[in-house]
Design a protein around this motif. Structure first.
Motif, PDB file in Angstrom:
ATOM      1  N   PRO A 196       0.824  -1.205   0.000  1.00 21.89           N
ATOM      2  CA  PRO A 196       0.000   0.000   0.000  1.00 21.89           C
ATOM      3  C   PRO A 196       0.865   1.264   0.000  1.00 21.89           C
ATOM      4  N   VAL A 197       0.295   2.342  -0.527  1.00 21.11           N
ATOM      5  CA  VAL A 197       0.989   3.629  -0.501  1.00 21.11           C
ATOM      6  C   VAL A 197       0.938   4.168   0.927  1.00 21.11           C
ATOM      7  N   PRO A 198       1.772   5.148   1.274  1.00 28.10           N
ATOM      8  CA  PRO A 198       1.794   5.653   2.658  1.00 28.10           C
ATOM      9  C   PRO A 198       0.413   6.123   3.128  1.00 28.10           C
ATOM     10  N   LYS A 237      -5.792   3.768   3.106  1.00 27.32           N
ATOM     11  CA  LYS A 237      -6.875   3.085   3.807  1.00 27.32           C
ATOM     12  C   LYS A 237      -7.362   1.963   2.902  1.00 27.32           C
ATOM     13  N   ILE A 238      -7.292   0.741   3.412  1.00 27.26           N
ATOM     14  CA  ILE A 238      -7.748  -0.404   2.638  1.00 27.26           C
ATOM     15  C   ILE A 238      -8.830  -1.135   3.425  1.00 27.26           C
ATOM     16  N   ARG A 239      -9.678  -1.824   2.699  1.00 26.57           N
ATOM     17  CA  ARG A 239     -10.731  -2.594   3.364  1.00 26.57           C
ATOM     18  C   ARG A 239     -10.133  -3.809   4.054  1.00 26.57           C
ATOM     19  N   PHE A 256      -0.170   1.959   7.130  1.00 27.40           N
ATOM     20  CA  PHE A 256      -1.428   1.937   6.388  1.00 27.40           C
ATOM     21  C   PHE A 256      -2.535   1.594   7.363  1.00 27.40           C
ATOM     22  N   GLN A 257      -3.767   1.780   6.931  1.00 26.74           N
ATOM     23  CA  GLN A 257      -4.904   1.566   7.831  1.00 26.74           C
ATOM     24  C   GLN A 257      -5.912   0.652   7.178  1.00 26.74           C
ATOM     25  N   LEU A 296     -15.196   4.453   2.463  1.00 24.78           N
ATOM     26  CA  LEU A 296     -14.486   5.716   2.658  1.00 24.78           C
ATOM     27  C   LEU A 296     -13.821   6.124   1.357  1.00 24.78           C
ATOM     28  N   PRO A 297     -13.757   7.425   1.080  1.00 24.22           N
ATOM     29  CA  PRO A 297     -13.012   7.859  -0.106  1.00 24.22           C
ATOM     30  C   PRO A 297     -11.562   7.392  -0.009  1.00 24.22           C
TER      31      PRO A 297
END
Length: 116
Positions: free
Chosen positions: A18-20, A23-25, A96-97, A105-106
Motif C-alpha cells: 500500500p501507498v503511505p 486506507k484499505i478494506r 497503512f490503515q 471511505l473515499p
C-alpha cells in the motif's frame, strides 16, 4: 544484527503498495515490493514474524488476509531482503490503515493489486 554491518536500511527495497497512509478494506490485500538487489524478500506486519514473498513480473508480492471484520486499525509494514552473503536490507516502515468491510471511505481500495 544492529551495528555489525549486517543490517541496514536501503533505497534498494521499496514498498509500492500500500501507498503511505492508505486506507484499505479489511479482508484480502496484496502487497507489492520493488527490489533492486538479489536475495529472498520477506515482509513483517505489525512487528510479527517475517513471511516470504513470491516473485512475479519483476516485483515481490505478499497476499495478506486481515481477520478484522469491522475494526479500523493502523498497521506497520516492513520489507527486507536477505542476501546470499547473509546481509539483511530493510525498507522504511510503511504505515497503512484497514477499515471495516462494510464501511465505504473515499480512497479505500476494494480490490488488491495482483500479479498476472
Amino acid at each position: 544484527m544492529g551495528n555489525n554491518g549486517h543490517h541496514r536500511k536501503s533505497d534498494k527495497i521499496n514498498i509500492d503498495y500500500p501507498v503511505p497512509d492508505e486506507k484499505i478494506r479489511s479482508g484480502r490485500y496484496t502487497f507489492r515490493i520493488a527490489v533492486l538487489i538479489q536475495g529472498l524478500t520477506e515482509v513483517s506486519i505489525d512487528g510479527g514474524t517475517w513471511q516470504i514473498c513470491r516473485p512475479a513480473v519483476g516485483f515481490w508480492w505478499f497476499d495478506w488476509e486481515d481477520d478484522a471484520e469491522k475494526s479500523e486499525k493502523q498497521h506497520r509494514l516492513r520489507a527486507r531482503v536477505r542476501t546470499q552473503e547473509g546481509k539483511e536490507v530493510l525498507s522504511p516502515i510503511r504505515y497503512f490503515q484497514t477499515v471495516g468491510r462494510s464501511k465505504a471511505l473515499p480512497g479505500t481500495r476494494k480490490a488488491s493489486v495482483r500479479a498476472k
